[in-house]
Design a protein around this motif. Structure first.
Motif, PDB file in Angstrom:
ATOM      1  N   ILE A 124      -5.031  -9.445   0.477  1.00 39.05           N
ATOM      2  CA  ILE A 124      -5.210  -8.420  -0.559  1.00 39.05           C
ATOM      3  C   ILE A 124      -6.691  -8.097  -0.743  1.00 39.05           C
ATOM      4  CG2 ILE A 124      -5.008  -8.089  -3.062  1.00 39.05           C
ATOM      5  CD1 ILE A 124      -2.338  -9.741  -2.825  1.00 39.05           C
ATOM      6  N   ARG A 125      -7.530  -9.135  -0.741  1.00 42.71           N
ATOM      7  CA  ARG A 125      -8.974  -8.898  -0.905  1.00 42.71           C
ATOM      8  C   ARG A 125      -9.556  -8.174   0.303  1.00 42.71           C
ATOM      9  NH1 ARG A 125     -12.359 -11.317  -4.319  1.00 42.71           N
ATOM     10  NH2 ARG A 125     -10.558 -11.008  -5.667  1.00 42.71           N
TER      11      ARG A 125
ATOM     12  N   ALA B  53     -10.963  -0.745   1.529  1.00 44.77           N
ATOM     13  CA  ALA B  53     -10.750   0.474   0.733  1.00 44.77           C
ATOM     14  C   ALA B  53     -12.019   0.834  -0.042  1.00 44.77           C
ATOM     15  CB  ALA B  53      -9.577   0.283  -0.222  1.00 44.77           C
ATOM     16  N   ASP B  54     -12.675  -0.179  -0.619  1.00 50.35           N
ATOM     17  CA  ASP B  54     -13.943   0.089  -1.310  1.00 50.35           C
ATOM     18  C   ASP B  54     -14.961   0.699  -0.344  1.00 50.35           C
ATOM     19  OD1 ASP B  54     -12.937  -0.919  -3.669  1.00 50.35           O
ATOM     20  OD2 ASP B  54     -14.000  -2.845  -3.558  1.00 50.35           O
TER      21      ASP B  54
ATOM     22  N   LEU C 202       0.863  -1.178   0.000  1.00 51.49           N
ATOM     23  CA  LEU C 202       0.000   0.000   0.000  1.00 51.49           C
ATOM     24  C   LEU C 202       0.899   1.226   0.000  1.00 51.49           C
ATOM     25  CD1 LEU C 202      -2.514  -0.962   2.839  1.00 51.49           C
ATOM     26  CD2 LEU C 202      -2.844  -1.264   0.388  1.00 51.49           C
TER      27      LEU C 202
ATOM     28  N   ARG D  76      -8.090  -5.961   2.163  1.00 50.90           N
ATOM     29  CA  ARG D  76      -7.761  -4.532   2.019  1.00 50.90           C
ATOM     30  C   ARG D  76      -8.630  -3.890   0.945  1.00 50.90           C
ATOM     31  NH1 ARG D  76      -1.172  -5.061   1.835  1.00 50.90           N
ATOM     32  NH2 ARG D  76      -0.899  -6.099   3.856  1.00 50.90           N
ATOM     33  N   ARG D  77      -8.878  -4.630  -0.123  1.00 48.78           N
ATOM     34  CA  ARG D  77      -9.715  -4.100  -1.203  1.00 48.78           C
ATOM     35  C   ARG D  77     -11.114  -3.782  -0.676  1.00 48.78           C
ATOM     36  NH1 ARG D  77     -10.835  -5.041  -6.850  1.00 48.78           N
ATOM     37  NH2 ARG D  77     -12.564  -3.653  -7.301  1.00 48.78           N
TER      38      ARG D  77
END
Lengths: 446, 79
Positions: free
Chosen positions: A382-383, A389-390, A2, A385-386
């Motif tokens: 990773i998902r 963030a979304d 990030l 964090r996605r």
């Protein structure tokens, strides 16, 4: 990785921060119900999401969750008297009901103020040995996450809490990281008589070393459990699919000696705190206390009568610190001698949670993810964090965050750990899957 | 703000798709903005003249690639 800026956004949780605003749109497990055992018992101070509150159980048994400081002159209500359906500040005697109603103001005779103003109070639900609160805008609560263990009796639940001195994301990411299990937890698997006996060039020289460690699914004592980890494959294939509550991910490993089978561990991640881990009869819930401290809460369904609703730690009591309520973890000494002799891989007695805590806190109070080198095996992290963030972007646009579980039956959310035919879909193992594969752009050939 | 979490998620998903179809992945094309963000986060690696890598793949800046649409480059495996 990030950027440093995005890392700050995902890690900081205080009032008014982007992630703090997102987390306040979910029900948050804030305290153990065992800490408020009876009507009019002593109140407790609760710190979550960078704010402090007082929780108390009134004369009728109703739990109140209020801003900690008295709205008159700011004394802590945790010093207060819980009596006659309210909590009274020691300083000037102002008294509050569980809904924040100001019941009495002894040094202000006129009722105008207390009739027009209320103290900060938040909705509370009692479920699964925990007190859950909603800190978001009034009336915007999502469906309550009624997990399968939410209605269990206290003697059917083991609830434990570790207060850890690091940012919550380090612990949360660890809770959904499958590729470390057969490495960091090699000692645990060896104690269970299952799984690999080596990591790279490291081999166990002898018998398992920490025979007293708690192992998953077996709280006290453990005979060998061959077959629990039927694979030597330390590079699992990872598949992730989004769901209405967050995502399911599967770590798929070859089965030692049986190419027609695969060993699948499916973890359910329920936004934004909870992981139901394959092979474990419960959940790990990671709640930020502030930016540099979090609670790692374990809730495990146990045979009726075996439940311990309070201070069920599952680890050596010697590692627990003096406060608060003896739950802050202090790492035991790393046994370098056992490591050098090949008796232990990690050198930490106490089982998975101690081993996890050691590495998670070793990154410092708030790890800078600009420095990391992710690999594809980190897809679940990773998902996660996605989705976070979304959610930040959606909330900033005036919408709700993802994974609030609208229309979802939380009681059907499960994890799985099973050997299945190589051709079978892992989604069959988790009935509440409702997967929606993440659309991705096609790769292009060079 | 640049959301690397989106870039990394899309790239990682493509890698697993490529592997699932039996291909081998060779590099990762990203927008100049993403490349620059990775470079600025890793001054030590730049100073040592190491290649910039993401998800285990060499990173290639490509003006044709949109910020949130990274492209994993792959080739069929040959026996």
């Amino acid at each position: 990785m990030l950027t440093a800026e995005e890392n700050e956004v995902l890690c900081r949780v205080g009032p008014g921060t982007p992630m703090g605003t997102v987390l306040r749109r979910y029900w948050t497990p804030a305290f153990q119900l065992g800490d408020l055992p009876a009507p009019d018992c002593p109140p407790i101070r609760v710190t979550i999401l960078g704010e402090s509150f007082v929780a108390f159980r009134d004369t009728n048994g109703t739990v109140g969750f209020l801003d900690e400081l008295c709205c008159h002159r700011g004394a802590s209500l945790t010093l207060g008297r819980v009596e006659d359906c309210g909590i009274r500040c020691l300083y000037h005697g102002w008294k509050y009901a569980v809904d924040g109603t100001i019941m009495e103001t002894p040094n202000l005779a006129t009722p105008t103020f207390r009739e027009r103003v209320k103290h900060g109070a938040y909705p509370v639900r009692e479920a699964g040995g925990l007190g859950w609160v909603y800190l978001g805008p009034p009336g915007s609560e999502p469906p309550f996450p009624e997990f399968s263990w939410a209605s269990a009796e206290p003697d059917e639940l083991a609830v434990s809490e570790m207060i850890m001195d690091c940012n919550w994301m380090q612990v949360l990411e660890g809770s959904i990281d499958s590729s470390h299990v057969a490495i960091l937890h090699l000692d645990t698997l060896a104690t269970m008589g299952s799984g690999p006996r080596s990591v790279g060039s490291f081999d166990f020289a002898g018998e398992p070393w920490d025979l007293d460690m708690p192992v998953p699914g077996n709280r006290q004592g453990q005979g060998p459990r061959p077959g629990v980890w039927p694979s030597d494959d330390n590079a699992p294939r990872i598949e992730v699919e989004n769901t209405p509550f967050g995502f399911h991910y599967a770590a798929i490993r070859d089965v030692t000696g049986d190419p027609g089978k695969k060993f699948v561990r499916v973890t359910a991640f329920v936004m934004p705190y909870t992981a139901l881990i394959g092979g474990s009869p419960g959940a790990v819930i990671v709640v930020p206390r502030d930016d540099y401290t979090c609670s790692s809460i374990g809730v495990f369904k146990v045979p009726k009568g075996a439940g311990l609703t309070r201070r069920a730690t599952g680890v050596d009591p010697a590692v627990w610190g003096p406060e608060p309520a003896n739950r802050r973890i202090r790492l035991p000494r790393q046994d370098r001698e056992a490591m050098a002799e090949g008796k232990s891989f990690a050198g930490f007695r106490g089982g998975n949670r101690i081993q996890d805590a050691a590495v998670q806190m070793s990154s410092g109070e708030m790890y800078d993810r600009a420095k990391e080198h992710l690999v594809p095996a980190d897809l679940a992290i990773i998902r996660l964090r996605r989705l976070l963030a979304d959610s930040v972007r959606l909330v900033e646009e005036g919408q709700g965050p993802v994974g609030r579980g609208e229309g979802c039956d939380f009681s059907r959310i499960t994890a799985a750990s099973q050997i299945i035919d190589a051709e079978q879909a892992w989604q069959d193992l988790v009935p509440a899957h409702h997967g929606t594969p993440e659309p991705s752009r096609k790769a292009v050939a060079s | 703000m640049l959301w690397m979490s989106v870039v990394v998620d899309k790239a990682c998903t493509q890698i697993w798709e490529a592997w699932g179809s039996g291909a081998s992945v060779t590099s990762l094309k990203v927008s100049p903005a993403v490349y620059s963000a990775v470079a600025s986060a890793r001054p030590g690696e730049i100073a040592r003249d190491y290649p910039l890598m993401l998800l285990g793949l060499p990173l290639v800046a490509d003006d044709e690639v949109a910020t949130y649409d990274p492209v994993v480059v792959w080739k069929e495996r040959t026996c």
